[in-house]
Scaffold this active site. Structure first.
Site, PDB file in Angstrom:
ATOM      1  N   CYS A   1       0.877  -1.178   0.123  1.00 12.12           N
ATOM      2  CA  CYS A   1       0.007  -0.104  -0.136  1.00 12.12           C
ATOM      3  C   CYS A   1       0.886   1.127   0.144  1.00 12.12           C
ATOM      4  O   CYS A   1       0.330   2.366   0.034  1.00 12.12           O
ATOM      5  CB  CYS A   1      -0.717  -0.109   1.326  1.00 12.12           C
ATOM      6  SG  CYS A   1       0.160   0.112   2.775  1.00 12.12           S
ATOM      7  N   LYS A   2       2.174   1.279  -0.097  1.00 13.39           N
ATOM      8  CA  LYS A   2       2.959   2.122  -0.160  1.00 13.39           C
ATOM      9  C   LYS A   2       2.752   2.957  -1.172  1.00 13.39           C
ATOM     10  O   LYS A   2       2.669   2.587  -2.313  1.00 13.39           O
ATOM     11  CB  LYS A   2       4.480   1.841   0.234  1.00 13.39           C
ATOM     12  CG  LYS A   2       4.953   1.843   1.455  1.00 13.39           C
ATOM     13  CD  LYS A   2       6.320   2.050   1.679  1.00 13.39           C
ATOM     14  CE  LYS A   2       6.875   2.973   2.972  1.00 13.39           C
ATOM     15  NZ  LYS A   2       7.857   2.411   3.555  1.00 13.39           N
TER      16      LYS A   2
ATOM     17  N   GLY B   1      13.684   7.444   3.012  1.00  8.70           N
ATOM     18  CA  GLY B   1      15.125   7.854   3.940  1.00  8.70           C
ATOM     19  C   GLY B   1      15.199   6.829   4.882  1.00  8.70           C
ATOM     20  O   GLY B   1      15.010   5.766   4.839  1.00  8.70           O
TER      21      GLY B   1
ATOM     22  N   ASP C   1      15.155   4.855   8.519  1.00  5.10           N
ATOM     23  CA  ASP C   1      14.112   4.045   8.916  1.00  5.10           C
ATOM     24  C   ASP C   1      13.123   4.732  10.272  1.00  5.10           C
ATOM     25  O   ASP C   1      11.987   4.477  10.467  1.00  5.10           O
ATOM     26  CB  ASP C   1      14.213   2.465   9.420  1.00  5.10           C
ATOM     27  CG  ASP C   1      14.920   1.586   8.053  1.00  5.10           C
ATOM     28  OD1 ASP C   1      14.003   1.724   7.009  1.00  5.10           O
ATOM     29  OD2 ASP C   1      15.900   1.158   7.908  1.00  5.10           O
TER      30      ASP C   1
ATOM     31  N   ASP D   1       4.140   3.170  11.224  1.00  2.00           N
ATOM     32  CA  ASP D   1       3.988   2.499   9.969  1.00  2.00           C
ATOM     33  C   ASP D   1       2.588   1.852  10.137  1.00  2.00           C
ATOM     34  O   ASP D   1       1.943   1.808  11.253  1.00  2.00           O
ATOM     35  CB  ASP D   1       4.634   1.176  10.082  1.00  2.00           C
ATOM     36  CG  ASP D   1       4.964   0.848   8.407  1.00  2.00           C
ATOM     37  OD1 ASP D   1       4.087   1.192   7.563  1.00  2.00           O
ATOM     38  OD2 ASP D   1       5.830  -0.102   8.095  1.00  2.00           O
TER      39      ASP D   1
ATOM     40  N   GLY E   1      -1.504   2.890  24.211  1.00  3.65           N
ATOM     41  CA  GLY E   1      -2.440   3.983  23.697  1.00  3.65           C
ATOM     42  C   GLY E   1      -2.479   3.696  22.095  1.00  3.65           C
ATOM     43  O   GLY E   1      -2.088   2.646  21.687  1.00  3.65           O
ATOM     44  N   GLY E   2      -3.408   4.721  21.537  1.00  2.00           N
ATOM     45  CA  GLY E   2      -3.627   4.494  20.325  1.00  2.00           C
ATOM     46  C   GLY E   2      -4.791   5.175  19.703  1.00  2.00           C
ATOM     47  O   GLY E   2      -5.459   6.022  20.238  1.00  2.00           O
ATOM     48  N   GLN E   3      -5.136   4.674  18.472  1.00  2.00           N
ATOM     49  CA  GLN E   3      -6.444   5.572  17.877  1.00  2.00           C
ATOM     50  C   GLN E   3      -7.034   4.466  16.937  1.00  2.00           C
ATOM     51  O   GLN E   3      -6.395   3.649  16.219  1.00  2.00           O
ATOM     52  CB  GLN E   3      -5.787   6.484  16.952  1.00  2.00           C
ATOM     53  CG  GLN E   3      -6.817   7.425  16.437  1.00  2.00           C
ATOM     54  CD  GLN E   3      -7.680   7.981  17.433  1.00  2.00           C
ATOM     55  OE1 GLN E   3      -7.211   8.416  18.504  1.00  2.00           O
ATOM     56  NE2 GLN E   3      -9.174   8.202  17.244  1.00  2.00           N
TER      57      GLN E   3
END
Lengths: 401, 401
Positions: free
Chosen positions: A56-57, A92, A94, A112, A186-188
């Site tokens: 999907c990049k 560039g 990582d 990512d 945590g996260g979304q």
């Protein structure tokens, strides 16, 4: 909080059942069976996105163009960055490396996210986590201080599917984080047409904990720590359900071959590059990157372009999951696997090592992990580019028994 | 790197033109005009997603259910977390707080991403950045050490649209980061059906730099630093192009009103909550949260549920962007604005302040920023819940001239 729900409890119970009471005993874990979770037998996680994994990049050249304006600005204005950490968006290095206000410490960070490429939600979570952490490991950073999780719940999932699948993905992600000695705090989570999984990995460390990947010298050799072909394997596996696709490859590969390759790919993608990173310090690595969405050659070229010395990388050997080179050939040029352009997900580290250390590195990683690594090329004098020779040797990497 | 492209150069030039050579002079900036970028006059960024801004959040109860398995585990196993930082995924505290290996320091981190809700790509980038940072500010953290950017490029965008829009979004994001005294050092860009924008904000700080939001006491008052109604305003603005929708609200609002409200909303959403956070320390705030996807009441309830003391929050006043309460009413119960459920994007901070400090806080923020803040409720004895009184007073907040 009072968000109790018997549905969620049930899926949790099922998850624990699958893990046979021991979340780390992957070998004991039964593969995901939609029916055991009261889902349709035809349920496939990979159908909740049109693109798979790191494919999907945004293409490397397009992305370079898009972030150009940012990069120009940074190179003019931001002198607080060390020579190494030219900030780049998505291309560039990582990780980003940022000096902190607090004595001598650096912030090393990466993010990512991507789309399902295996049908087992728990494994998908593990792979997503391993893939995020891999960017830290590529810089030789072996400790992660914190992780965040990013989740896109597909608009096309039924409530039932959502309640089964999302907790399993989360648990896989979390178990992989625990295995890496870190945790998810945590996260979304958002609603999105495609199911999406990813995260953020952050480390605060001393500068000697990471390895600036710009130090390759003539005579170094290139080591790769995981086989190529994950994208080919997950596609071939999906084609088992699609007769018109399957007919294109069935002359070169059996169903059994594809299943083995698929499991080898899952095994490989969910494996952490942490020991590979630790051994980089022991064997004096001159730089490394991880092989993901841009394929082996894309990442090799990127690593080459960052070198201080006038060197180039030449790749002679391509370790590929067994039979996947044949599948790729049978599909015409669709994957570009042998040209080095097939995207990988949570691929291995590509490491520049002093020639005299490389064999010992490979031996050590095999001893510690039970997985082989390969010397795949050399560093010679050149103009900071990378290439694969005309007829590279393909090393068939069998599934583990 | 050699990813030069005249197209990207052109859009950059156009961006600089719009900013009249001064990226911080927002007032001087002309609104986004698709035609000036060789796009169709009908180009609308908001059409590249079916959900808008923070309304893409998975509903609060569903999310609670989904993350339950993770939370159970943490409360049993992870004793390295302070009493405050019960890790939660997407709900609970606005940031995760993780103690570090390095003497006394903490890692404070947050991530957020969502979909376009305004048509100006540059402003969209600014809003996305302000929204991510807002979680740090809600914890009283005023310094951000690093940001990462998350971008989803819509599969439905033409190349031309992509090359115009994405660099503008990135630039808006970056300018907002600069305004906040931080910078963007990395990120991830993927292809996605819907355009998506977000990021990660990270701070490494001493424990006294953040304010644990659990200390409300009886007699405190609640202050809100931005008006409600951003979601209503961006929807009403989109309806200017849709006669059947517009007909539903045109009796209560003029085109001019809607345009003013839309600009007030953009202005509000792109404004950093940084000064609001700084003043929390000066005026001894007892806790705060930022108002986003779950609406005023959702976030108030969440904050109330985390209190150490047996308190509840009662909200009497609702400051709303002028005319948007009327629009919300004309739409039936669709937005649930006056019930406190309308999602906001990059909303204000909701702060518990000692009663005797609240007026001074509001005066100070108005003096420093030129924007009003409002006392909207009180803290009384209770069982850690929040409610809006039956007939709350609506404060009409006019667009700034």
């Amino acid at each position: 909080m009072s968000y109790q729900s018997s549905v969620a409890q049930d899926s949790l119970a099922a998850a624990q059942l699958e893990m046979a009471g021991n979340p780390n005993a992957l070998a004991l874990r039964r593969p995901f069976d939609p029916v055991a979770h009261d889902l349709e037998a035809s349920f496939r996680l990979t159908r909740f996105a049109d693109l798979k994994g790191r494919s999907c990049k945004v293409p490397q050249d397009v992305l370079g163009k898009l972030v150009e304006s940012l990069q120009q600005d940074y190179s003019q204005q931001d002198d607080q960055f060390m020579h190494v950490a030219i900030p780049r968006i998505g291309i560039g290095l990582d990780c980003s490396v940022t000096p902190l206000r607090h004595g001598g410490l650096c912030l090393v960070q990466t993010t990512d996210f991507f789309y399902p490429l295996v049908d087992d939600p728990y494994m998908m979570g593990k792979i997503a986590c391993a893939n995020v952490l891999s960017d830290l490991y590529a810089m030789g950073v072996t400790e992660c201080d914190n992780m965040l999780m990013l989740l896109g719940v597909s608009t096309k999932m039924t409530e039932k599917e959502r309640d089964v699948v999302i907790p399993l993905i989360m648990r896989g992600f979390k178990d992989s984080a625990l295995e890496a000695g870190t945790s998810v705090t945590g996260g979304q989570t958002v609603i999105n047409p495609w199911c999406a999984i990813g995260g953020v990995a952050t480390t605060i460390c001393q500068p000697n904990e990471y390895i600036v990947p710009d130090n390759a010298v003539m005579g170094d050799v290139l080591v790769l720590t995981k086989p190529l072909g994950t994208q080919v394997a997950v596609n071939a596996h999906q084609w088992l359900d699609q007769p018109e696709r399957w007919n294109r490859i069935k002359l070169v590969v059996s169903e059994e071959d594809v299943r083995k390759a698929y499991h080898r790919a899952m095994d490989s993608m969910s494996r952490l590059n942490r020991i590979a990173a630790r051994l980089m310090h022991k064997y004096n690595a001159h730089g490394s990157t991880d092989v993901t969405g841009f394929g082996l050659l894309g990442h090799a070229q990127n690593l080459a372009s960052h070198q201080k010395n006038e060197v180039s990388f030449v790749i002679h050997n391509l370790p590929v999951i067994a039979k996947m080179a044949a599948v790729a050939k049978a599909c015409g040029n669709m994957f570009q696997l042998l040209q080095g352009h097939a995207p990988e997900t949570s691929g291995g580290l590509l490491i520049c090592l002093p020639r005299e250390q490389a064999a010992a590195y490979c031996k050590d990683i095999e001893k510690q992990e039970g997985y082989q690594a390969w010397i795949i090329g050399i560093v010679e004098k050149g103009n900071r580019t990378a290439r694969i020779i005309d007829k590279p040797r393909v090393i068939e990497v069998p599934a583990k028994d």
